[in-house]
Structure formats: C-alpha cells, structure tokens
Design a protein around this motif. Structure first.
Motif, PDB file in Angstrom:
ATOM      1  N   UNK A  81     -31.336  35.548  35.503  1.00 60.57           N
ATOM      2  CA  UNK A  81     -30.443  36.452  34.790  1.00 60.57           C
ATOM      3  C   UNK A  81     -29.281  36.770  35.712  1.00 60.57           C
ATOM      4  N   UNK A  82     -28.077  36.832  35.163  1.00 65.59           N
ATOM      5  CA  UNK A  82     -26.896  37.057  35.988  1.00 65.59           C
ATOM      6  C   UNK A  82     -25.931  38.019  35.316  1.00 65.59           C
ATOM      7  N   UNK A  83     -25.162  38.696  36.154  1.00 69.03           N
ATOM      8  CA  UNK A  83     -23.961  39.386  35.711  1.00 69.03           C
ATOM      9  C   UNK A  83     -22.776  38.505  36.085  1.00 69.03           C
ATOM     10  N   UNK A  84     -21.893  38.259  35.139  1.00 68.39           N
ATOM     11  CA  UNK A  84     -20.666  37.490  35.372  1.00 68.39           C
ATOM     12  C   UNK A  84     -19.534  38.500  35.459  1.00 68.39           C
ATOM     13  N   UNK A  85     -18.976  38.670  36.658  1.00 65.69           N
ATOM     14  CA  UNK A  85     -18.054  39.763  36.933  1.00 65.69           C
ATOM     15  C   UNK A  85     -16.654  39.213  37.180  1.00 65.69           C
ATOM     16  N   UNK A  86     -15.692  39.654  36.390  1.00 67.56           N
ATOM     17  CA  UNK A  86     -14.306  39.218  36.523  1.00 67.56           C
ATOM     18  C   UNK A  86     -13.499  40.298  37.229  1.00 67.56           C
ATOM     19  N   UNK A  87     -12.520  39.868  38.015  1.00 67.00           N
ATOM     20  CA  UNK A  87     -11.681  40.812  38.755  1.00 67.00           C
ATOM     21  C   UNK A  87     -10.329  40.168  39.031  1.00 67.00           C
ATOM     22  N   UNK A  88      -9.384  40.986  39.481  1.00 64.48           N
ATOM     23  CA  UNK A  88      -8.057  40.469  39.821  1.00 64.48           C
ATOM     24  C   UNK A  88      -7.770  40.584  41.309  1.00 64.48           C
ATOM     25  N   UNK A  89      -8.811  40.909  42.111  1.00 63.29           N
ATOM     26  CA  UNK A  89      -8.620  41.018  43.559  1.00 63.29           C
ATOM     27  C   UNK A  89      -9.833  40.463  44.274  1.00 63.29           C
ATOM     28  N   UNK A  90      -9.658  40.112  45.537  1.00 65.64           N
ATOM     29  CA  UNK A  90     -10.720  39.490  46.318  1.00 65.64           C
ATOM     30  C   UNK A  90     -11.610  40.528  46.979  1.00 65.64           C
ATOM     31  N   UNK A  91     -12.367  41.245  46.184  1.00 64.41           N
ATOM     32  CA  UNK A  91     -13.387  42.147  46.701  1.00 64.41           C
ATOM     33  C   UNK A  91     -14.736  41.689  46.182  1.00 64.41           C
ATOM     34  N   UNK A  92     -15.723  41.601  47.048  1.00 65.21           N
ATOM     35  CA  UNK A  92     -17.030  41.139  46.610  1.00 65.21           C
ATOM     36  C   UNK A  92     -17.616  42.100  45.598  1.00 65.21           C
ATOM     37  N   UNK A  93     -18.523  41.575  44.745  1.00 62.32           N
ATOM     38  CA  UNK A  93     -18.984  42.323  43.575  1.00 62.32           C
ATOM     39  C   UNK A  93     -19.592  43.678  43.929  1.00 62.32           C
ATOM     40  N   UNK A  94     -20.305  43.786  45.092  1.00 64.68           N
ATOM     41  CA  UNK A  94     -20.987  45.041  45.386  1.00 64.68           C
ATOM     42  C   UNK A  94     -20.016  46.125  45.857  1.00 64.68           C
ATOM     43  N   UNK A  95     -18.729  45.799  46.031  1.00 66.13           N
ATOM     44  CA  UNK A  95     -17.749  46.805  46.400  1.00 66.13           C
ATOM     45  C   UNK A  95     -16.988  47.332  45.187  1.00 66.13           C
ATOM     46  N   UNK A  96     -17.296  46.816  44.007  1.00 68.30           N
ATOM     47  CA  UNK A  96     -16.611  47.256  42.794  1.00 68.30           C
ATOM     48  C   UNK A  96     -17.527  48.134  41.955  1.00 68.30           C
TER      49      UNK A  96
END
Length: 305
Positions: free
Chosen positions: A191-206
């Motif tokens: 199972x996965x979360x597919x996380x979109x962003x507009x900056x280079x921050x790893x997922x656990x920092x968002x």
C-alpha cells in the motif's frame, strides 16, 4: 489505550507559563466501539508539564467513524479530537482537531494482482538488469525513499489534461514521491501514498494534504522488473474533514521499473509513468506523465537476496 495526535497540538493561553511546547501529546483514553456501525467514542485526558513542577490536565473526547473489522483501499477513518472544556478562556481548552486515518486492520488487496497489465512503455530506456527481490517489503521501502522529477508531455497544453490533481491548487506538480504504508511479503503487494509537490522536500517534511495525495495498491512483476500501482483520490477531504471524506475515483495508474545496481557511471535509473485509464472525453482524464529518479540519488546501491 493511547492515541497519538502528531503535531496537531492544543493551543494554550499565552498567560500560562509552559515549560516547553512538546512535539507531540499523548492522551489516555477509554471508551466504546460499535462493531456494527464502526463508530468509536473515547474519553480521557493528557497531562502537560508547566514550569515549577506543575501539570495541566487536558480533558478530551475522541470520536471516530468507519472503524471496521475488514478494510480495503476505499476504507477511510475520520473523526475529531475535541476539548471537554467549553470556555475558550480556560487554558485547558483547544480547538477541535480533525483526524483522517488509513486503516490497516484485516486489510484486503482488491485493486491489484501479480498479473496486473499496467505496463511501462519506456522503450529503449528500460534498464536491462533485474532487481533481485529477496525481502520484498524491506527492499521496496528502501527503494521508494526518493523523490521523482515529473516530465510532462509536449502535448500538455492546459491543467485540465495534464495532472491527476484536477481538484487541487497544484496544477503542475514538479515532484512525486511514494510512501509505503503497508506491505504483504508473501503476496508481494504493498500500500502506498502517492504524494505530489512543487518543491524538493522529502515526504516526511510535508504536512499531509489529501488534495495533493493519492492512496493506492502496488504489485510486483518480477519478469518485467516492474512495480504496478492503482491509485485513488481522497474525495470531500476539506480542511475541517466534516464533509464525509472518502476514497474513490481509482482511475490513476503508475508503473515503476528499477535497475539492480545504482552507480555514478550507470546511465540507468528508476523510471516511471503516471496515466489515467479514462478516455479523453471523460472528466479527470490527463495525458501520460513520465518521471525519473535524480541521477545523484545515491552513489552506490546494490540490492541482494
């Protein structure tokens, strides 16, 4: 029983001399769960340390919905943590905290199988070597700890047909990352979360944002050296989570292929694609998007059995 409430902390009266603001608060709660309705209600409190050896007792009630015995990808638990102190002038009072949880109890994989026909169409850029999967869950959790640069088609002319995030304020995300939230070793599914962003921050920092996140299931195809994912959207997930949020529209597809070895001199990399299984005329359709792991992800990574 303890429920941990991440970084969503009660806001205390500034006149109180609080020794330090904790990174998390734990509540000791007791209550009842209705198996037939899936509703849970628990009451308890948390103790917050103040200066000079004093403690502040914070009473609260936790309410959860859709807490069921058997769960699938569309199962979603929502609820609130609320203060039992009504006066806003009372230092123990805090505003309601909205909760959204992905269940894991008796989870059943319903969207993917090891015979999935979701295929990567990368042509000559496909890495020739095979990723040797020994301990499937541990290997994939390591491999997915990276961010991928999104590359849009030259035919992409508008946000309407260029993004899987039609309901988001992020029309053209630059980055996609995947977070493993569950795994089946014997079936080689996850199972996965597919996380979109507009900056280079790893997922656990968002902070978690359901408007820019998909949830899905993935299956491994050893012959194709490929991970295939079916992903769904969070629907009606507003900031307050009061509009019956749920998971639906599972029309997004992802595929990833991997090299067996990453080195500075190796031109192969983790490659992937995102697309919709809807037709061009259907609402929510978007053009195929490719993505690739940055070349400098790591100097050497060798995966063995």
């Amino acid at each position: 029983m303890y429920y941990y409430v991440g970084n969503h902390l009660p806001r205390y009266n500034r006149s109180q001399s609080i020794h330090r603001q904790p990174s998390s608060i734990s509540f000791r709660l007791d209550g009842f769960w209705s198996e037939s309705s899936g509703k849970l209600c628990m009451v308890g409190s948390s103790s917050v340390y103040l200066d000079y050896g004093n403690w502040l007792n914070v009473p609260a009630v936790l309410k959860l919905n859709n807490l069921m015995n058997s769960t699938t990808v569309t199962s979603l638990i929502s609820g609130t943590l609320e203060s039992l102190v009504s006066s806003e002038n009372d230092p123990r009072h805090f505003e309601p905290v909205s909760i959204l949880m992905l269940p894991c109890m008796n989870y059943e994989y319903t969207l993917v199988s090891n015979k999935s026909d979701n295929s990567y169409t990368g042509g000559s850029n496909t890495p020739p070597s095979s990723l040797q999967i020994g301990r499937f869950c541990s290997v994939l959790s390591r491999v997915l700890r990276q961010e991928f640069d999104l590359k849009y088609s030259s035919h992409c002319v508008s946000a309407k047909n260029c993004t899987p995030l039609a309901m988001s304020d992020l029309p053209h995300p630059r980055i996609v990352s995947l977070k493993s939230i569950g795994c089946s070793e014997d079936k080689q599914r996850l199972r996965v979360l597919v996380i979109f962003a507009d900056s280079n921050n790893v997922w656990y920092q968002r902070p978690f944002n359901p408007k820019t996140t998909l949830v899905g299931e993935g299956s491994w195809d050893a012959k194709k050296n490929q991970l295939s994912i079916v992903a769904c959207q969070f629907l009606n997930a507003t900031d307050s989570l009061t509009n019956s949020p749920h998971v639906g529209d599972c029309s997004t597809r992802l595929s990833l292929i991997f090299p067996a070895i990453w080195t500075n001199g190796n031109t192969s990399s983790t490659l992937g694609q995102i697309w919709s299984n809807k037709t061009v005329t259907e609402l929510g359709y978007f053009d195929r998007i490719t993505f690739e792991a940055p070349r400098n992800y790591m100097s050497i990574l060798k995966l063995r059995r």
